[in-house]
Design a protein around this motif. Structure first.
Motif, short mmCIF file in Angstrom:
data_model
loop_
_atom_site.label_atom_id
_atom_site.label_comp_id
_atom_site.label_asym_id
_atom_site.label_seq_id
_atom_site.Cartn_x
_atom_site.Cartn_y
_atom_site.Cartn_z
N ARG A 102 0.70 -1.33 -0.09
CA ARG A 102 0.02 -0.12 0.02
C ARG A 102 0.87 1.30 -0.11
N LYS A 104 3.70 1.58 -1.11
CA LYS A 104 4.41 1.73 -2.62
C LYS A 104 3.13 1.93 -3.76
N ARG A 105 1.82 1.99 -3.18
CA ARG A 105 0.81 2.37 -4.24
C ARG A 105 0.67 1.07 -5.27
N ARG A 108 -4.86 -2.37 -5.83
CA ARG A 108 -5.37 -3.30 -4.73
C ARG A 108 -5.50 -4.81 -5.27
#
Length: 365
Positions: A102, A104-105, A108
């Motif tokens: 998360r 590190k983006r 999902r």
């Protein structure tokens, strides 16, 4: 084999204290490497230097051939698992494992797939929705491991991660951790003061003492051929024979070790014939220690040293062994079991004093 970690001239000083002193070390890609030593020996400091949590006083750190000496921890392709695990109690197991992704983006769907893969690797399939308080100590340890593995680091650093577990669970996790390392194929660097952990899991072990590596070897080499009395006393139990005792019992000057399981204990009437291939010493049993699977007898030699003798409890002779306290005995071992040491360094705590040479020729200066 490619090198995962290369340390050159690495030093770390805290004031006048040299925690790490001019260290050179290469760790191979895909290796399970352990740094073993007592508290204050420098092993954890080396781990923190590799992770980037400390900056060296001198020297260079390379990961995968790239100099990372000045890089912060987040810019190094490593992850660290600590003894306290640091799992977020308000998050589910899956959310804990996904947390780094998360940050590190990572999208999902990818986060969920990689988290489930990491949980399967540590054998926690189906545990994703549980909270940390619903897990055992061993399961929490595996969640911390999955959280580190999900980032797919080049190197995984483990700072005594099994220290908080009870003995039975710790031994179980030793086997599982080695299997996980084989499965994922990345480099594990494991810090411990527990020699059983290091011997059980490692491809190679570096024994640290006062900021330096005392010996670097495979588990078998380390145990069977210790390079110094420090290593012999720290890795397992050793009997040290030196000085007058070595001359009296073996007929040679020098400093030597013999492991307790290599020594046989006989009644004086059963003395073997002299054949030049065995050492024989007379002594008195001072103490007998029953350890379940094995019994240790502490014997004071007439020559003035103390040896420990170990034998497995494979028969019904336990009572007889316990009754030997105070009795005269003969200790016999093969000269091939003697390991000559190179120096007259100090004997560490836990080593017993009294040891023999392998042969007079081997110990001639």
């Amino acid at each position: 084999m490619p090198t995962a970690i290369s340390l050159r001239g690495l030093s770390k000083h805290f004031g006048d204290v040299k925690a790490v002193d001019d260290l050179d070390l290469d760790i191979a890609d895909g290796e399970f490497f352990s740094m073993l030593g007592p508290s204050g020996s420098g092993k954890t400091t080396v781990l923190r230097l590799i992770a980037g949590f400390e900056q060296p006083t001198a020297g260079r750190i390379e990961l995968g051939g790239k100099d990372v000496t000045g890089r912060p921890p987040f810019a190094r392709d490593v992850n660290t698992v600590f003894q306290d695990y640091a799992i977020f109690p308000h998050m589910s197991v899956r959310q804990n494992v996904e947390y780094g992704l998360r940050v590190k983006r990572v999208p999902r769907a990818d986060r969920r797939a990689r988290a489930e893969e990491a949980l399967a690797t540590v054998r926690l399939e189906g545990y994703g929705d549980r909270r940390p308080h619903q897990l055992s100590g061993g399961q929490r340890q595996r969640v911390a491991l999955a959280r580190a593995l999900v980032n797919r680091p080049q190197v995984l650093l483990l700072d005594e991660p099994l220290g908080a577990l009870d003995l039975k669970l710790r031994r179980q996790m030793q086997i599982e951790l080695k299997q996980i390392q084989r499965d994922v194929g990345i480099t594990f660097v494991f810090v411990t003061h527990d020699q059983e952990e290091a011997l059980t899991m490692s491809d190679r072990i570096a024994v640290f003492n006062e900021g330096r590596i005392e010996q670097l070897a495979t588990p078998v080499e380390l145990y069977e051929q210790p390079a110094s009395s420090f290593v012999a006393g720290f890795v397992g139990t050793s009997n040290l024979l030196e000085g007058p005792v070595a001359r009296d019992v073996v007929g040679s000057d020098g400093q030597f070790v013999v492991r307790p399981e290599k020594v046989s204990m006989l009644a004086p009437a059963d003395a073997p014939a002299e054949d030049g291939e065995h050492c024989v010493a007379r002594g008195t049993v001072r103490e007998v220690v029953y350890l379940g699977a094995a019994t240790h007898s502490v014997v004071d030699l007439d020559a003035g040293a103390t040896l420990t003798v170990a034998h497995q409890n494979t028969d019904r002779s336990i009572d007889a062994a316990l009754e030997r306290r105070g009795q005269q005995v003969l200790l016999v071992w093969s000269r091939d079991s003697l390991v000559p040491l190179g120096g007259n360094d100090a004997v560490p705590a836990g080593s017993t004093t009294g040891r023999q040479p392998s042969s007079p020729e081997e110990n001639t200066p």
